[in-house]
Write an enzyme that holds these catalytic residues in place. Structure first.
Site, mmCIF file in Angstrom:
data_model
loop_
_atom_site.group_PDB
_atom_site.id
_atom_site.type_symbol
_atom_site.label_atom_id
_atom_site.label_comp_id
_atom_site.label_asym_id
_atom_site.label_seq_id
_atom_site.Cartn_x
_atom_site.Cartn_y
_atom_site.Cartn_z
ATOM 1 N N LYS A 93 0.389 5.544 9.344
ATOM 2 C CA LYS A 93 -1.060 5.331 9.165
ATOM 3 C C LYS A 93 -1.339 4.765 7.767
ATOM 4 O O LYS A 93 -2.065 3.779 7.618
ATOM 5 C CB LYS A 93 -1.809 6.655 9.358
ATOM 6 N N THR A 130 -8.253 10.168 4.357
ATOM 7 C CA THR A 130 -7.593 8.910 4.009
ATOM 8 C C THR A 130 -8.111 7.847 4.977
ATOM 9 O O THR A 130 -7.884 7.952 6.186
ATOM 10 C CB THR A 130 -6.064 9.018 4.156
ATOM 11 N N LYS A 182 -4.569 5.811 -3.385
ATOM 12 C CA LYS A 182 -3.806 6.549 -2.366
ATOM 13 C C LYS A 182 -2.869 5.611 -1.583
ATOM 14 O O LYS A 182 -1.687 5.915 -1.399
ATOM 15 C CB LYS A 182 -4.790 7.222 -1.409
HETATM 16 P P1 NAD Z 1 -6.436 16.689 11.721
HETATM 17 O O1 NAD Z 1 -6.393 15.761 12.880
HETATM 18 O O2 NAD Z 1 -5.657 17.962 11.771
HETATM 19 O O3 NAD Z 1 -7.972 17.088 11.400
HETATM 20 C C1 NAD Z 1 -9.071 16.237 11.584
HETATM 21 C C2 NAD Z 1 -10.179 17.065 12.205
HETATM 22 O O4 NAD Z 1 -11.350 16.259 12.334
HETATM 23 C C3 NAD Z 1 -9.837 17.572 13.611
HETATM 24 O O5 NAD Z 1 -9.916 18.994 13.641
HETATM 25 C C4 NAD Z 1 -10.910 16.929 14.513
HETATM 26 O O6 NAD Z 1 -11.350 17.761 15.558
HETATM 27 C C5 NAD Z 1 -12.004 16.683 13.499
HETATM 28 N N1 NAD Z 1 -12.971 15.654 13.938
HETATM 29 C C6 NAD Z 1 -12.719 14.457 14.513
HETATM 30 N N2 NAD Z 1 -13.870 13.798 14.742
HETATM 31 C C7 NAD Z 1 -14.862 14.598 14.294
HETATM 32 C C8 NAD Z 1 -16.270 14.470 14.255
HETATM 33 N N3 NAD Z 1 -16.891 13.377 14.725
HETATM 34 N N4 NAD Z 1 -17.000 15.500 13.766
HETATM 35 C C9 NAD Z 1 -16.384 16.615 13.289
HETATM 36 N N5 NAD Z 1 -15.040 16.791 13.289
HETATM 37 C C10 NAD Z 1 -14.303 15.795 13.797
HETATM 38 O O7 NAD Z 1 -6.014 15.823 10.463
HETATM 39 P P2 NAD Z 1 -5.544 16.361 9.020
HETATM 40 O O8 NAD Z 1 -4.062 16.439 8.968
HETATM 41 O O9 NAD Z 1 -6.374 17.535 8.643
HETATM 42 O O10 NAD Z 1 -5.936 15.098 8.120
HETATM 43 C C11 NAD Z 1 -7.272 14.853 7.730
HETATM 44 C C12 NAD Z 1 -7.269 13.649 6.798
HETATM 45 O O11 NAD Z 1 -6.452 13.930 5.671
HETATM 46 C C13 NAD Z 1 -6.719 12.375 7.434
HETATM 47 O O12 NAD Z 1 -7.481 11.281 6.998
HETATM 48 C C14 NAD Z 1 -5.290 12.314 6.915
HETATM 49 O O13 NAD Z 1 -4.791 10.998 6.844
HETATM 50 C C15 NAD Z 1 -5.465 12.904 5.530
HETATM 51 N N6 NAD Z 1 -4.248 13.528 4.975
HETATM 52 C C16 NAD Z 1 -3.459 14.331 5.746
HETATM 53 C C17 NAD Z 1 -2.329 14.897 5.180
HETATM 54 C C18 NAD Z 1 -1.434 15.814 5.997
HETATM 55 O O14 NAD Z 1 -0.316 16.110 5.536
HETATM 56 N N7 NAD Z 1 -1.859 16.283 7.154
HETATM 57 C C19 NAD Z 1 -1.995 14.647 3.842
HETATM 58 C C20 NAD Z 1 -2.852 13.857 3.057
HETATM 59 C C21 NAD Z 1 -3.977 13.301 3.655
#
Ligand code: NAD
Length: 291
Positions: A236, A86, A161
């Site tokens: 966010k 997102t 979204k």
């Molecule tokens: P998260 O923080 O658990 O995972 C993100 C991952 O990206 C982390 O493991 C981090 O180490 C990795 N990362 C950061 N920079 C990086 C890079 N340069 N190279 C490689 N890896 C890198 O977040 P999440 O909950 O998995 O969410 C991911 C996305 O999905 C976000 O954009 C969030 O808004 C969206 N989202 C989350 C949810 C939820 O319920 N968690 C629901 C819908 C959408």
């Protein structure tokens, strides 16, 4: 299919695991996370190099832009970069342009359904990009999700979204403040639910994710507001909605009010790490003079 999967956090790891389970040849990369069961590369570029599709699931637009520059430089011509993070609409459209310059197809496909949906393979994808890109991604959407809607050109997945989640933030606050008023009026919470969930005040926030404990279907309220969907993630998405509203001169007073409330809740009122439906106990603990 040979799939590169970059960003193996709370969402990315179970999504990648479902692709492995379905028999795809997945190579993952994350700066920090090293989940079991997913073969890992030592860099994003290494995970992307030979892939037919590269999926990214990253925290924000700035990180997506950095990773996209790295992977577009090595991806084969004609393959697909499917971004499920997102992020703001501008980042999504700029990344799509960067892909096009590298002769790579791009699709922004943020998800709804949270960590539970990612594990169960029941996410909803909101996709922006070309018909060809959507067709290439379709088989993977079917594994990781239960529904995928093609919303138009690049950026339109993110647009859908943030509009959806702006409605969600606003209706959750409205539902919580109405429960609080009902409490003050001596109305039983079960009666309140039974009426509103079948009347014109119905919404997903009331019917499917009721913020009052032990009322309606099971929800984070029944588990002491352990997320679920954390308040800071709602903040966010609301911030992204307000960035987009500013950029397009859209008048969104309710979205702005919801953003301000969740900001205070997360930053000053202990909302960080709690489910976004914990707005209900927040209202219960306040009086009119606190506003
Ligand atoms: P998260 O923080 O658990 O995972 C993100 C991952 O990206 C982390 O493991 C981090 O180490 C990795 N990362 C950061 N920079 C990086 C890079 N340069 N190279 C490689 N890896 C890198 O977040 P999440 O909950 O998995 O969410 C991911 C996305 O999905 C976000 O954009 C969030 O808004 C969206 N989202 C989350 C949810 C939820 O319920 N968690 C629901 C819908 C959408």
């Amino acid at each position: 299919m040979k799939i590169g999967f970059i960003g193996l956090g709370n969402m990315g790891a179970p999504m990648a695991a479902n692709l492995v389970k379905a028999g795809h040849d997945v190579t993952g990369f994350d700066m920090v996370a090293k989940p079991d069961g997913i073969p890992l590369a030592t860099s994003a570029a290494a995970a992307a190099k030979d892939a037919d599709i590269v999926i990214t699931m990253l925290p924000n637009g700035a990180i997506l832009r950095t990773v996209a520059a790295e992977i577009h430089a090595v991806m084969k011509a004609g393959v697909l970069h499917l971004d499920c993070s997102t992020v703001d609409v501008d980042s999504a459209r700029d990344v799509a342009q960067s892909a096009e310059n590298a002769k790579v197809l791009a699709m922004d496909a943020p998800v709804s359904g949270g960590i539970g949906g990612a594990s169960a393979g029941t996410l909803t994808f909101m996709a922006g990009g070309t018909k060809a890109g959507f067709a290439m991604a379709k088989a993977l959407f079917d594994i990781m999700g239960q529904k995928a809607v093609h919303c138009g050109p690049s950026g339109n997945g993110q647009a859908a979204k943030i509009c959806n989640n702006m409605i969600l933030g606003v209706t959750m606050i409205a539902t919580c403040e109405a429960f609080n008023l009902a409490d003050k009026l001596g109305l039983d919470r079960q009666a309140m639910f039974d009426v509103v969930s079948t009347s014109s005040g119905a919404s997903w926030s009331m019917n499917a994710y009721c913020p009052a404990p032990n009322i309606g279907p099971k929800s984070p309220a029944d588990n002491d507001y352990t997320p679920g969907f954390a308040a800071e993630l709602m903040l966010k998405d609301l911030r992204l909605s307000q960035m987009a509203a500013e950029a397009t001169d859209a008048d969104t007073p309710m979205g702005a009010a919801a953003t301000a409330l969740y900001k205070t809740f997360v930053e000053d009122e202990g909302g960080l790490g709690r489910d976004f439906s914990a707005m209900l106990p927040r209202f219960s603990a306040r009086s009119r003079k606190d506003s």
